[in-house]
Design a protein around this motif. Structure first.
Motif, PDB file in Angstrom:
ATOM      1  N   GLY A  77       8.931   7.097  -3.646  1.00 29.44           N
ATOM      2  CA  GLY A  77      10.315   7.313  -3.249  1.00 29.44           C
ATOM      3  C   GLY A  77      10.861   8.608  -3.813  1.00 29.44           C
ATOM      4  N   GLN A  86      17.232   3.239  -0.836  1.00 29.16           N
ATOM      5  CA  GLN A  86      15.852   3.532  -0.445  1.00 29.16           C
ATOM      6  C   GLN A  86      15.110   2.211  -0.270  1.00 29.16           C
ATOM      7  N   CYS A  91      10.009   4.139   2.533  1.00 33.68           N
ATOM      8  CA  CYS A  91       9.158   4.779   1.529  1.00 33.68           C
ATOM      9  C   CYS A  91       7.764   5.065   2.085  1.00 33.68           C
TER      10      CYS A  91
END
Length: 488
Positions: A77, A86, A91
């Motif tokens: 990330g 996120q 990712c």
């Protein structure tokens, strides 16, 4: 963001150390530790309970030797912070050994290996959710290094545990776990935990997209919130604690948490403890799975990766999901028929009442009654507080989240511990009033929480619909209605 009264909790090396460790005497017997865990409604840190665990030596360097070059999946990330969380669906992923991870982590100029495309100054790496039983399937003796029986859970060891290895900045987005409570042993490095109580759920903007069984995510990036889009989040009460090596954090059921690594290498071991409430929670999760899979596959049957979390292997068919739901309901009744026949009768009576009187007000009254009982129990618990230097309550934070003070990796050293839980007791002086007012406005707040679009933006997407249909408050009511209907 000012999150409420109190301070950030510091449980650094100075907290809870002293003669007890030298004398090899643990502050709580297994029976007492379990009693605390099963009754405590507040996150807390146990100190001086794991100093003799062999797992205290499970550093990343040690594990790299034990695993003998075994490849592990790392989630990659960005270190830069955005107002959007996120999620794991956004990712990248890398298959690498712990040796390769450590080389990349320490030798920032490395130009070869699986991490070549990831600039250390811009990316973090996280080997998260690694089941010890799978990771060490060829070395099962190592399971005994983790001794959860010291907390009263006899027979529980590394086989029922999960391993987490991360670099600076690695984190999990804010979420709550549908099942059980959580014990987390910090082995190497420090992690900062941002926690929010279950009654603040309407302010966390819950979502089931990306979908993962047993995880309810928040739409809010809690370390860099967008208050224009999520104004209700300003009402959430943030609790912050920095967990250091040798400490064990207890996370009660349904507490929201965002966890970030604040040292170059961190290693944690956790175990989710099953609870009585999990039987109904499995019904709620089965309802959620059925609705999410049905609507999202109907929307686009060829694009599951966009909404299905990587931890889920694949979407399941409606037929399979219905069988799963029926098994969950059957398992609920099987459990209570064998363990609590009296409660089945209570369900029948309650089912008749709900059938006749079901309304928003009656549901809220039931919820308020439960809250009163919970608060009363907390007050009784306060009278004989277990808190002290070896059990430190996690306090509400009066400080802004770290990202608003100069980045999520900042550690200003201002955390401290309230002596013998004094601030914990002050906190509960007003808790009853807060819980009551929250439940009185829960439905209204939830409507406001989901209203994140401007008035001119009237388009309702499938995800918008699911945010309502599989909202935790809604699935709980649906599960209760299903159970009550089957018990008549």
């Amino acid at each position: 963001m000012a999150a409420g009264p109190g301070t950030t909790t510091d449980t650094g090396p100075a907290a809870g150390t002293g003669e007890k460790e030298d004398e090899h005497i643990k502050p709580f017997t297994p029976e007492k530790a379990k009693e605390i865990i099963m009754s405590l409604q507040q996150p807390a840190v146990f100190c001086n309970m794991v100093f003799d665990w062999p797992a205290q030596h499970w550093t990343a360097e040690h594990l790299s030797k034990v695993l003998h070059g075994k490849q592990i999946r790392f989630r990659m990330g960005m270190k830069s912070t955005d107002t959007v969380p996120q999620f794991e669906t956004t990712c990248s992923y890398v298959e690498a050994t712990l040796e390769e991870f450590l080389t990349w982590n320490w030798d920032h100029s490395s130009i070869s290996g699986p991490f070549t495309d990831y600039d250390y100054s811009k990316f973090w790496a996280y080997a998260d959710y690694k089941y010890v039983a799978s990771l060490f399937e060829d070395n099962t003796d190592i399971f005994q290094d983790v001794i959860w029986s010291d907390f009263g859970f006899h027979g529980r060891n590394g086989q029922e545990s999960t391993l987490w290895i991360g670099s600076l900045g690695a984190h999990t987005p804010c979420h709550l776990d549908s099942y059980g409570c959580n014990l987390v042993f910090q082995v190497q490095g420090r992690k900062r935990w941002h926690l929010f109580p279950p009654e603040d759920t309407p302010f966390l903007y819950p979502t089931r997209i990306p979908y993962e069984e047993s995880s309810v995510f928040s739409k809010v990036n809690v370390v860099n919130p967008d208050f224009k889009r999520f104004p209700q989040f300003q009402k959430a009460r943030r609790h912050v604690v920095t967990l250091s090596p040798g400490q064990v954090l207890f996370v009660p059921r349904h507490w929201w948490h965002y966890v970030e690594s604040i040292d170059p290498v961190t290693v944690s071991i956790n175990s989710w403890i099953e609870l009585e409430e999990d039987h109904q929670a499995r019904v709620e999760e089965a309802i959620t799975r059925t609705l999410v899979c049905a609507l999202k596959t109907a929307e686009d049957p060829h694009s599951t990766r966009a909404w299905l979390n990587p931890t889920e292997v694949e979407e399941t068919s409606h037929e399979v999901n219905c069988r799963y739901l029926n098994r969950a309901v059957s398992a609920f009744f099987d459990h209570y028929r064998t363990s609590k026949p009296v409660e089945i009768q209570a369900l029948r009576t309650n089912g008749e009442y709900v059938k006749k009187e079901l309304s928003v007000h009656s549901l809220m009254e039931v919820d308020q009654t439960g809250s009163q009982n919970l608060t009363s129990g907390t007050v009784e618990q306060q009278a004989a507080s277990p808190f002290g230097p070896d059990l430190v309550p996690v306090q509400p934070s009066s400080e802004d989240p770290p990202s608003e003070r100069g980045g999520i990796l900042e550690n200003d050293g201002k955390d401290f511990v309230a002596k013998d839980g004094e601030q914990f007791e002050k906190l509960h002086c007003t808790k009853k009033q807060r819980i009551m007012s929250k439940h009185e406005n829960a439905i209204g707040e939830q409507i406001a929480s989901n209203n994140t679009m401007a008035p001119s933006q009237t388009f309702i997407s499938t995800d918008n619909l699911l945010d309502c249909l599989v909202n935790p408050q809604v699935t709980k009511i649906v599960a209760q209605l299903l159970i009550q209907g089957r018990s008549l």
